[in-house]
Design a protein around this motif. Structure first.
Motif, PDB file in Angstrom:
ATOM      1  N   GLN A 215       0.838  -1.197   0.000  1.00 45.54           N
ATOM      2  CA  GLN A 215       0.000   0.000   0.000  1.00 45.54           C
ATOM      3  C   GLN A 215       0.873   1.247   0.000  1.00 45.54           C
ATOM      4  N   ASP A 216       0.231   2.396  -0.280  1.00 45.98           N
ATOM      5  CA  ASP A 216       0.960   3.649  -0.204  1.00 45.98           C
ATOM      6  C   ASP A 216       0.868   4.187   1.220  1.00 45.98           C
ATOM      7  N   ASN A 217       1.397   5.386   1.431  1.00 47.96           N
ATOM      8  CA  ASN A 217       1.422   5.939   2.781  1.00 47.96           C
ATOM      9  C   ASN A 217       0.231   6.848   3.062  1.00 47.96           C
ATOM     10  N   SER A 218      -0.871   6.650   2.333  1.00 44.78           N
ATOM     11  CA  SER A 218      -2.041   7.500   2.515  1.00 44.78           C
ATOM     12  C   SER A 218      -2.726   7.230   3.851  1.00 44.78           C
ATOM     13  N   ASP A 219      -3.416   8.256   4.340  1.00 44.57           N
ATOM     14  CA  ASP A 219      -4.188   8.140   5.573  1.00 44.57           C
ATOM     15  C   ASP A 219      -5.612   7.723   5.204  1.00 44.57           C
ATOM     16  N   PRO A 220      -6.171   6.698   5.854  1.00 46.05           N
ATOM     17  CA  PRO A 220      -7.534   6.264   5.529  1.00 46.05           C
ATOM     18  C   PRO A 220      -8.577   7.357   5.725  1.00 46.05           C
ATOM     19  N   THR A 221      -8.281   8.368   6.534  1.00 46.97           N
ATOM     20  CA  THR A 221      -9.242   9.449   6.770  1.00 46.97           C
ATOM     21  C   THR A 221      -8.876  10.709   5.982  1.00 46.97           C
ATOM     22  N   GLY A 222      -7.936  10.585   5.054  1.00 51.11           N
ATOM     23  CA  GLY A 222      -7.484  11.727   4.276  1.00 51.11           C
ATOM     24  C   GLY A 222      -8.173  11.836   2.931  1.00 51.11           C
ATOM     25  N   PRO A 223      -7.870  12.890   2.174  1.00 56.07           N
ATOM     26  CA  PRO A 223      -8.474  13.080   0.851  1.00 56.07           C
ATOM     27  C   PRO A 223      -7.818  12.181  -0.190  1.00 56.07           C
TER      28      PRO A 223
ATOM     29  N   HIS B 206      -2.483  12.819   5.152  1.00 54.02           N
ATOM     30  CA  HIS B 206      -2.992  13.464   6.355  1.00 54.02           C
ATOM     31  C   HIS B 206      -4.500  13.306   6.464  1.00 54.02           C
ATOM     32  N   SER B 207      -5.026  13.537   7.666  1.00 52.23           N
ATOM     33  CA  SER B 207      -6.457  13.439   7.911  1.00 52.23           C
ATOM     34  C   SER B 207      -7.159  14.761   7.615  1.00 52.23           C
ATOM     35  N   LEU B 208      -8.406  14.668   7.200  1.00 49.29           N
ATOM     36  CA  LEU B 208      -9.228  15.851   6.954  1.00 49.29           C
ATOM     37  C   LEU B 208      -9.855  16.385   8.237  1.00 49.29           C
ATOM     38  N   ALA B 209      -9.861  15.578   9.302  1.00 53.66           N
ATOM     39  CA  ALA B 209     -10.518  15.963  10.548  1.00 53.66           C
ATOM     40  C   ALA B 209      -9.587  16.812  11.407  1.00 53.66           C
ATOM     41  N   GLU B 210     -10.047  17.992  11.817  1.00 56.03           N
ATOM     42  CA  GLU B 210      -9.198  18.919  12.553  1.00 56.03           C
ATOM     43  C   GLU B 210      -8.776  18.401  13.916  1.00 56.03           C
ATOM     44  N   ASP B 211      -9.553  17.471  14.513  1.00 56.94           N
ATOM     45  CA  ASP B 211      -9.205  16.959  15.840  1.00 56.94           C
ATOM     46  C   ASP B 211      -8.412  15.662  15.778  1.00 56.94           C
ATOM     47  N   ASN B 212      -8.078  15.210  14.566  1.00 59.32           N
ATOM     48  CA  ASN B 212      -7.371  13.953  14.394  1.00 59.32           C
ATOM     49  C   ASN B 212      -5.869  14.149  14.555  1.00 59.32           C
ATOM     50  N   VAL B 213      -5.188  13.151  15.104  1.00 55.54           N
ATOM     51  CA  VAL B 213      -3.745  13.257  15.319  1.00 55.54           C
ATOM     52  C   VAL B 213      -2.987  13.375  14.006  1.00 55.54           C
ATOM     53  N   MET B 214      -3.596  12.939  12.896  1.00 59.84           N
ATOM     54  CA  MET B 214      -2.939  13.011  11.602  1.00 59.84           C
ATOM     55  C   MET B 214      -3.348  14.239  10.786  1.00 59.84           C
ATOM     56  N   TYR B 215      -4.027  15.206  11.412  1.00 63.45           N
ATOM     57  CA  TYR B 215      -4.270  16.485  10.754  1.00 63.45           C
ATOM     58  C   TYR B 215      -2.912  17.137  10.506  1.00 63.45           C
ATOM     59  N   PRO B 216      -2.753  17.933   9.441  1.00 65.36           N
ATOM     60  CA  PRO B 216      -1.428  18.492   9.119  1.00 65.36           C
ATOM     61  C   PRO B 216      -0.740  19.197  10.282  1.00 65.36           C
ATOM     62  N   THR B 217      -1.510  19.866  11.136  1.00 64.92           N
ATOM     63  CA  THR B 217      -0.941  20.456  12.353  1.00 64.92           C
ATOM     64  C   THR B 217      -1.564  19.741  13.542  1.00 64.92           C
TER      65      THR B 217
ATOM     66  N   VAL C 160      -7.332  12.164  18.644  1.00 65.12           N
ATOM     67  CA  VAL C 160      -8.289  11.267  17.980  1.00 65.12           C
ATOM     68  C   VAL C 160      -7.594  10.394  16.937  1.00 65.12           C
ATOM     69  N   VAL C 161      -7.853   9.105  16.988  1.00 71.68           N
ATOM     70  CA  VAL C 161      -7.426   8.144  15.966  1.00 71.68           C
ATOM     71  C   VAL C 161      -8.635   7.287  15.629  1.00 71.68           C
ATOM     72  N   GLU C 162      -8.989   7.216  14.352  1.00 72.76           N
ATOM     73  CA  GLU C 162     -10.160   6.455  13.935  1.00 72.76           C
ATOM     74  C   GLU C 162      -9.823   4.968  13.775  1.00 72.76           C
ATOM     75  N   ARG C 163     -10.859   4.149  13.781  1.00 74.15           N
ATOM     76  CA  ARG C 163     -10.687   2.702  13.653  1.00 74.15           C
ATOM     77  C   ARG C 163      -9.930   2.338  12.368  1.00 74.15           C
ATOM     78  N   SER C 164     -10.263   3.003  11.264  1.00 75.89           N
ATOM     79  CA  SER C 164      -9.596   2.693   9.997  1.00 75.89           C
ATOM     80  C   SER C 164      -8.104   2.986  10.072  1.00 75.89           C
ATOM     81  N   GLN C 165      -7.714   4.003  10.831  1.00 74.97           N
ATOM     82  CA  GLN C 165      -6.292   4.326  11.000  1.00 74.97           C
ATOM     83  C   GLN C 165      -5.609   3.263  11.856  1.00 74.97           C
TER      84      GLN C 165
END
Length: 244
Positions: free
Chosen positions: A176-184, A204-215, A221-226
């Motif tokens: 797989q690639d290094n994409s985030d399951p909650t990203g665009p 990166h994640s699209l969710a502002e409260d997610n640990v994988m948001y750009p900042t 927050v970490v989702e199940r898919s992550q």
């Protein structure tokens, strides 16, 4: 803590078996780097502890190496060497950092993720305070590197290491690639209320409260898919203990 299982072959684990798995991390401190948090706690231990809580997985700090001034002079790291846009081995100083990591390797330490604490406030000409590179080296000898700057050592960036570890986890899933399951699906620009824009890449994640948001700041927050993608990383070993 939820048990994470990465199947190694059909039929495993045997019924009734218990599973223990962990990820090990080692650190290098360059001279002049803060080794403690502002509250006086050990910086590396604190960073790993928070990452362990966020990912809900045994992430273990194994050793921390304080580089001598002579060792640092050999590497000769400059702020201009700190760019996320280039491969880890594209800069001479980072080649020497990687060589130092390999020279310290043992059979056990080979699969450890390496965190480098560097004595610069940010990366070159940016506000970036951390970056991750996965699969550095050739086939069969890949290493994982994270660089963390001084500006990350404050109460506003508590989740930085957890964020960079997410990039390592996602980048080491076989096939797989290094994409985030909650990203665009493609790089996206988000318009903020203050008139600025935030660039969100597929890693990166699209969710502002997610640990994988750009900042990530202090996000937790970490989702199940992550978590599921993290559990598929080849860095997640499995030990199966069969009851007697």
């Amino acid at each position: 803590m939820d048990t994470v299982f990465k199947p190694t072959q059909e039929g495993y684990p045997p019924e009734g078996a218990s599973i223990f798995s962990f990820i090990g991390i080692m650190a290098y401190y360059f001279p002049g780097v803060s080794t403690t948090k502002p509250d006086g706690t050990d910086r590396f231990q604190s960073d790993v502890s928070r990452a362990r809580q966020i990912w809900n997985f045994p992430i273990i700090p194994t050793r921390a190496v304080q580089l001598t001034q002579q060792q640092a002079d050999v590497i000769n790291l400059q702020q201009s060497d700190l760019t996320c846009s280039s491969d880890f081995l594209d800069r001479r100083a980072r080649q020497l950092m990687a060589s130092r990591r390999v020279s310290d390797s043992t059979r056990f330490y080979k699969d450890l993720i390496t965190v480098w604490y560097v004595p610069f406030n940010t990366f070159e000409r940016s506000s970036t305070v951390g970056c991750a590179w996965s699969n550095v080296g050739g086939p069969g000898s890949e290493y994982q590197h994270i660089i963390v700057t001084e500006n990350a050592n404050n109460s506003s960036n508590l989740s930085l290491l957890a964020h960079e570890l997410g990039h390592i986890f996602f980048g080491t899933v076989p096939g797989q690639d290094n994409s985030d399951p909650t990203g665009p699906d493609i790089t996206t620009l988000i318009q903020n209320e203050n008139g600025t824009t935030t660039t969100i890449t597929p890693s990166h994640s699209l969710a502002e409260d997610n640990v994988m948001y750009p900042t990530p700041r202090n996000n937790t927050v970490v989702e199940r898919s992550q978590r599921e993608k993290m559990a598929s990383s080849r860095l997640v070993p499995i030990d199966i203990l069969i009851p007697s």
